[in-house]
Scaffold this motif. Structure first.
Motif, PDB file in Angstrom:
ATOM      1  N   PHE A   1       0.842  -1.062  -0.124  1.00 38.02           N
ATOM      2  CA  PHE A   1      -0.141   0.166   0.058  1.00 38.02           C
ATOM      3  C   PHE A   1       0.807   1.223   0.089  1.00 38.02           C
ATOM      4  CE2 PHE A   1      -3.224  -2.954   1.440  1.00 38.02           C
ATOM      5  CZ  PHE A   1      -3.864  -2.955   0.245  1.00 38.02           C
TER       6      PHE A   1
ATOM      7  N   MET B   1      -1.549   1.995 -10.444  1.00 38.95           N
ATOM      8  CA  MET B   1      -1.981   1.023  -9.295  1.00 38.95           C
ATOM      9  C   MET B   1      -1.041  -0.464  -9.435  1.00 38.95           C
ATOM     10  SD  MET B   1      -5.389  -0.826  -8.519  1.00 38.95           S
ATOM     11  CE  MET B   1      -5.265  -1.974 -10.276  1.00 38.95           C
TER      12      MET B   1
ATOM     13  N   ARG C   1      -5.761  -5.759  -3.164  1.00 38.28           N
ATOM     14  CA  ARG C   1      -6.423  -4.639  -3.706  1.00 38.28           C
ATOM     15  C   ARG C   1      -7.911  -4.908  -4.121  1.00 38.28           C
ATOM     16  NH1 ARG C   1      -1.687  -5.099  -8.212  1.00 38.28           N
ATOM     17  NH2 ARG C   1      -3.307  -5.882  -9.256  1.00 38.28           N
ATOM     18  N   VAL C   2      -8.269  -6.171  -4.121  1.00 36.82           N
ATOM     19  CA  VAL C   2      -9.680  -6.663  -4.617  1.00 36.82           C
ATOM     20  C   VAL C   2     -10.269  -6.458  -3.467  1.00 36.82           C
ATOM     21  CG1 VAL C   2     -11.102  -8.526  -4.692  1.00 36.82           C
ATOM     22  CG2 VAL C   2      -9.438  -8.327  -6.329  1.00 36.82           C
ATOM     23  N   ILE C   3      -9.897  -6.764  -2.169  1.00 35.71           N
ATOM     24  CA  ILE C   3     -10.821  -6.726  -0.772  1.00 35.71           C
ATOM     25  C   ILE C   3     -11.005  -5.221  -0.654  1.00 35.71           C
ATOM     26  CG2 ILE C   3     -10.657  -6.870   1.668  1.00 35.71           C
ATOM     27  CD1 ILE C   3      -9.211  -9.595   0.932  1.00 35.71           C
TER      28      ILE C   3
ATOM     29  N   GLU D   1      -8.841  -2.596  -6.696  1.00 36.24           N
ATOM     30  CA  GLU D   1      -8.912  -3.321  -8.080  1.00 36.24           C
ATOM     31  C   GLU D   1     -10.265  -3.746  -8.375  1.00 36.24           C
ATOM     32  OE1 GLU D   1      -6.102  -5.294  -9.978  1.00 36.24           O
ATOM     33  OE2 GLU D   1      -7.806  -5.105 -11.307  1.00 36.24           O
TER      34      GLU D   1
END
Lengths: 198, 380, 207, 274
Positions: free
Chosen positions: B145, B340, C194-196, C200
């Motif tokens: 992150f 990202m 990233r999904v959680i 994403e």
């Protein structure tokens, strides 16, 4: 040479006709296969999952909590429609969220921690040393924030050769698998069907 | 922890149960709340010299338990082989004290009994055996992150040149010089697959170049959805390059969803149109073999990028350049310039340094005969 | 709105499943088991969506007179219908019509389809697999040793071949694969996180 | 694919013919080359051999119909060993097509050893979404599978007595043609510590070796060769053993074809340069 075996054998030969060229006989057999396998899949999914895991608990045992997954399941089916397909994102998000949540500790345990531990070998024989060098050099090859030059570049280069050995053995084993499948079909044609070999 | 040991003869067993004579021996039976569980479980273990010495004499082993508060009789919890030394009782209630005893007995009537102190079961809120996993997850979170955040704020990260990407550029140039088309295939993956999505990024970059050079780009598809997306992607690229007129919608088309049917049809296209370059970028299955073979026989420059190791093995010997798994995703991230993805790549690189460092440290310590470090990596 | 609800759902279930891994308490396990059950039920419907889409495609094609593939689409629909009627009415166990179709139509054709690859491998071996650079040479040498070392004939040629094959598989090839695994694991963990957290969103699809 | 180019037609079809001959002749004449048992397969055999009678083993048919010639001999050999050792066998499938195959195999091999359905073996049926199904079995098997394959309540069968989750299971055999055996390692072995026995297609063999070295799996039986080795350990010649000669000749053919192809290439290249 019973009738069922003969039908299976004819269908097998129909598929093999592709070896001559793509032709209507092959195409017909292929579409029979497609239809039958989709039908098979639908029946097994309904009879082995939707009925025992949803219909019976909800309608026979009367457990009302199952209304929630039932509604989410129906929302999923709306994906087929143009108008309401966006609703299917909710159940999809649940599946993807669950998958992501369980994947993190699983990868951490089985692919990182356990694999790291297994690589921490005493440098006491050639094989152990090769294992450690290979794992590290492959990691270096997949390192993107630094240019592959100098000692770093040499390590990355070693990494690609280890990868080639891996791809080579995979190649060998894949060839083996494809041939095994052919052997199985020939055994069927010559053995089960024609009875030439036993 | 203190235990009671008793030798008795079977006929008197029932009688003697009521009048147990305490007998202090070496720690032979131990009971405790089963650790790291959801409750309702007590673990009983036994061992020590007395048991070890007399084990051969006995033929049966009973585990019995009693609720202390009810002072009810003993009930048999399990019958085990005499060689066992541990039993997990999953049928107890939480927060109620239980006593356990183990009864070894022989057909001749001889018996040996050990009794435990009272013990309670309770559920736990944290599984201590999984502490290393938690630490690992926290490290990943912090590093990933941090870099994703930095990247989104606009920080640029260096990404090394990737051989296969350069080769794609060159190959487009070569096709233009030769006046031949370029053939692109994304394999048979569904649109939602990561490798297919990555393929669209590469396609966009390739299409921008073919638009500039006015080189035909042929893209036969085996997935209707991918075909629709690809048409959009290619048209957009031609538009951006300022040559929407050069886009030929007939060259980006849906063929068939049949695996070998697709391979046979693409083969036919290759033989007829003789592309100078074949790009196999995406999710491939067994059809890869047929495509790469024909491409090779017409003398095209072939470049492959996929995450399937099995198909890569075939592509490497049948293609001139290749992008392997992660490299392919990195290349796609590089082309899409998604902050990202780029931040995430940087974070993963740092994690690789940590993993590599830990492996080296562990190996060195193991060589020196120090095993504590690698033990931290046990899983349970 | 249509985007926010899925993101919240994804976060709640994803974060819970991750945290649950560390919390053995009964309450957490109870909710965990229920979630697993729900996920399976919904997934079963998701599988049916794929089948429905395919049926829709072929149903449209079968009614279109101009289409060249019309007869093939009719065959597909007939196949699906036969299996569904047979399976859902007379059952799917041993001795049923459904099972007969699987054993004598589907299974032989499907395995034959894949056995075609043995022929394609042979043809590609002659016309496609080239030692075009040192990397490819390494690959082909490893492949040859494994191909010989793992079948009886390798032993017959020389007992050293199977030993070398064993070493290749257990040492360099294994270690390279491990390197790939570690990379994949880091990538998967990154994607899952990233999904959680909803950074994403590709899975939600366009528009 | 051949129609567009007349010359290709011949080479290609000649190679196809050679391949067919390389496979058919050894199957008819059976030279019977000696077979060596690898440590990976021996480990599985020893592990099953060492289990006490009545131990429960789950066998999961995680494959599709496309790989049947590899998967069936493998499943047969392992099932024979389990039944011979009087182990309790619970069948299931994580891919739909494995379901019918699994049911048929269990019944056929079970009958060979006079085993009772529900007493000595059972077939639970199919569950989708592998990772989730694997995790659910770790908590409560009777909740995951309330009924068997044909819809009868599972708790009524004697084999299910005292069988709650992986704690009561000696091993899980995953007969798989894709990456599902890896899912078993990731989700059942890592989290619940159950022993995993991968019986897989040769295609997936190399991807399992890291888990073998890290002892996350018991052993490794890969492809028709793995099945043949197992047949040898069981002293029983089956389809796999009979296929091994053909496997050998076909491998040699492939290697020769690669060699000739490359020699031709180097000749042409050399010719161009000079």
């Amino acid at each position: 040479m019973d009738i069922s075996t003969t039908i299976a054998a004819i269908l097998t030969l129909a598929i093999y006709s592709f070896l001559y060229r793509d032709n209507p006989v092959y195409k017909t057999a292929e579409h029979i296969l497609l239809g039958v396998s989709v039908g098979y899949f639908v029946v097994i999914t309904i009879s082995n999952t939707i009925i025992p895991k949803l219909i019976i608990p909800l309608f026979v045992d009367g457990e009302l909590i199952y209304i929630i997954p039932a509604l989410l399941g129906i929302a999923m089916l709306l994906r087929v429609t143009k108008q309401f397909s966006h609703i299917s994102r909710i159940p999809l998000a649940l599946i993807i969220g669950v998958g992501a949540g369980i994947a993190i500790p699983a990868y951490m345990q089985a692919h990182l921690i356990a694999q790291m531990k297994a690589t921490m070998l005493p440098l006491s024989n050639i094989s152990n040393i090769v294992i450690i060098i290979a794992v590290l050099s492959v990691l270096v090859y997949f390192f993107f924030s630094r240019k592959h030059e100098g000692a770093f570049g040499v390590t990355a280069k070693a990494g690609i050769y280890f990868l080639m050995i891996f791809f080579g053995s995979t190649f060998g084993y894949t060839v083996m698998a494809r041939i095994s499948l052919l052997i199985g079909r020939i055994q069927f044609l010559l053995g089960d069907w024609l009875g030439i070999i036993r | 922890m203190t235990d009671k040991v008793l030798y008795i003869h079977k006929p008197f067993l029932i009688l003697l149960i009521l009048t147990l004579i305490p007998f202090s021996a070496q720690a032979a039976i131990d009971t405790y709340d089963t650790p790291n569980d959801g409750g309702n479980s007590i673990t009983v273990t036994w061992g020590g010299e007395v048991i070890a010495q007399s084990r051969d004499k006995f033929t049966s082993l009973d585990i019995q338990r009693q609720k202390v508060a009810e002072s009810a009789g003993w009930e048999t919890a399990a019958v085990l082989p005499v060689t066992d030394s541990v039993f997990v009782d999953d049928s107890v209630k939480d927060n109620i004290p239980y006593k356990y005893r183990i009864v070894f007995s022989a057909p001749e009537g001889e018996a040996l009994i050990f009794e435990s102190e009272p013990v309670k079961s309770s559920p736990q809120f944290f599984n201590t055996k999984r502490l290393n996993v938690l630490i690992g997850v926290i490290i990943c979170c912090v590093i990933l992150f941090y870099y994703i955040y930095e990247s989104r704020k606009g920080k640029k990260f260096y990404l090394r040149p990737i051989g296969g990407l350069q080769a794609i550029d060159d190959a487009v140039g070569r096709a233009t010089e030769m006046g031949k088309p370029i053939l692109y295939s994304a394999g048979r993956g569904k649109m939602q697959r990561v490798a297919t999505i990555a393929s669209m990024n590469v396609l966009s970059s390739v299409a921008t170049k073919t638009a500039e050079y006015n080189t035909p780009l042929i893209f036969p598809n085996s997935e209707p959805v991918v075909a629709a997306v690809a048409q959009e992607v290619v048209y957009e690229a031609y538009l951006k390059a300022g040559h929407p007129d050069r886009y030929n919608p007939d060259d980006v088309f849906y063929l068939t969803d049949s695996q070998f049917g697709y391979a046979a049809a693409v083969d036919g296209i290759m033989v007829r149109r003789k592309p100078a370059t074949n790009l196999f970028i995406g999710t491939f299955e067994a059809e890869s073999l047929i495509l790469a073979e024909t491409g090779n026989s017409i003398g095209a420059i072939q470049i492959a990028g996929t995450d399937s190791t099995i198909q890569l093995a075939f592509f490497i010997v049948a293609c001139d350049y290749f992008l392997i798994g992660e490299e392919y995703f990195a290349a796609s991230g590089y082309l899409s310039k998604d902050p990202m993805v780029l931040g995430s790549l940087k974070g993963q690189d740092w994690l690789k340094i940590i993993v590599g460092g830990a492996i080296i440290l562990g190996a060195v310590l193991e060589t020196a005969g120090i095993g504590f470090f690698s033990k931290l990596f046990g899983i349970g | 709105m249509y985007r926010r609800i899925p993101l919240i759902v994804c976060f709640i279930f994803g974060a819970f499943m991750l945290i649950q891994f560390f919390v053995p308490h009964r309450v957490s396990t109870e909710f965990y088991e229920m979630t697993l059950e729900w996920a399976q039920i919904i997934y079963a419907f998701a599988l049916l969506v794929g089948a429905l889409m395919l049926m829709k495609h072929h149903a449209v094609n079968a009614t279109r007179k101009s289409s060249d593939d019309r007869p093939f689409s009719i065959i597909v629909i007939a196949g699906i219908a036969t299996m569904c009627i047979a399976g859902l009415i007379w059952g799917h166990g041993e001795g049923t019509v459904f099972n007969w179709f699987f054993q004598n139509v589907q299974a032989p054709m499907q395995s034959t389809m894949f056995s075609l690859l043995a022929f394609f491998v042979a043809s590609a071996a002659f016309r496609g697999f080239r030692a075009r650079n040192t990397q490819a040479i390494f690959l082909l040498i490893a492949a040859t040793i494994v191909m010989l070392g793992r079948v009886p004939i390798g032993e017959l040629i020389s007992p050293v071949i199977p030993q070398v094959a064993d070493w290749i598989l257990n040492v360099p090839s294994m270690a390279a694969r491990r390197g790939i695994y570690i990379g994949i694991a880091l990538g998967s963990i990154a994607t899952s996180l990233r999904v959680i957290l909803g950074i994403e969103r590709t899975y939600l699809g366009g528009s | 694919m051949a129609e567009a180019n007349g010359k290709r037609f011949h080479t290609r079809h000649l190679i196809f013919l050679l391949m067919a001959i390389a496979v058919v002749l050894p199957l008819i004449f059976k030279p019977g080359l000696p077979l060596r048992v690898t440590k990976e397969v021996q480990d599985i055999y020893d592990y099953i051999e060492g289990l006490p009678e009545e131990s429960v083993v789950i066998i999961s048919f995680d494959h599709e119909a496309s790989s049947l010639p590899e998967m069936v001999p493998m499943a047969e050999a392992l099932l024979r060993h389990c039944f011979r050792k009087n182990l309790k066998v619970c069948g299931m499938a994580l891919l739909a097509e494995g379901t019918s195959v699994g049911d048929a195999n269990l019944r056929r091999i079970g009958a060979e050893y006079n085993k009772e359905y529900g007493e000595d073996y059972i077939f639970w049926g199919f569950r989708p979404q592998h990772e989730v199904a694997i995790l659910a079995l770790g908590e409560d098997i009777t909740r995951e599978f309330k009924t068997d394959y044909t819809g009868r309540p599972i708790s009524g069968f004697p084999i299910m007595q005292g069988l709650r989750n992986y704690q009561n299971v000696a091993a899980v055999i995953s007969v798989g043609d894709g990456d599902i055996p890896i899912y078993w390692v990731n989700y059942a072995q890592a989290r619940y510590g159950v022993n995993i026995i991968p019986a897989i297609t040769a295609v997936m063999a190399t991807t399992m070796y890291p888990f073998l070295q890290s002892e996350q799996i018991v052993g490794l039986a890969a492809g028709l060769k793995g099945a043949a080795e197992y047949e040898k350990l069981l002293n029983r010649t089956g389809l796999a053993t009979r296929g091994m000669d053909a496997q050998s000749t076909a491998h040699v053919l492939i290697i020769v074809l690669i060699a000739i192809g490359n020699i031709i290439m180097f000749r042409q290249r050399g010719g161009k340069r000079s």
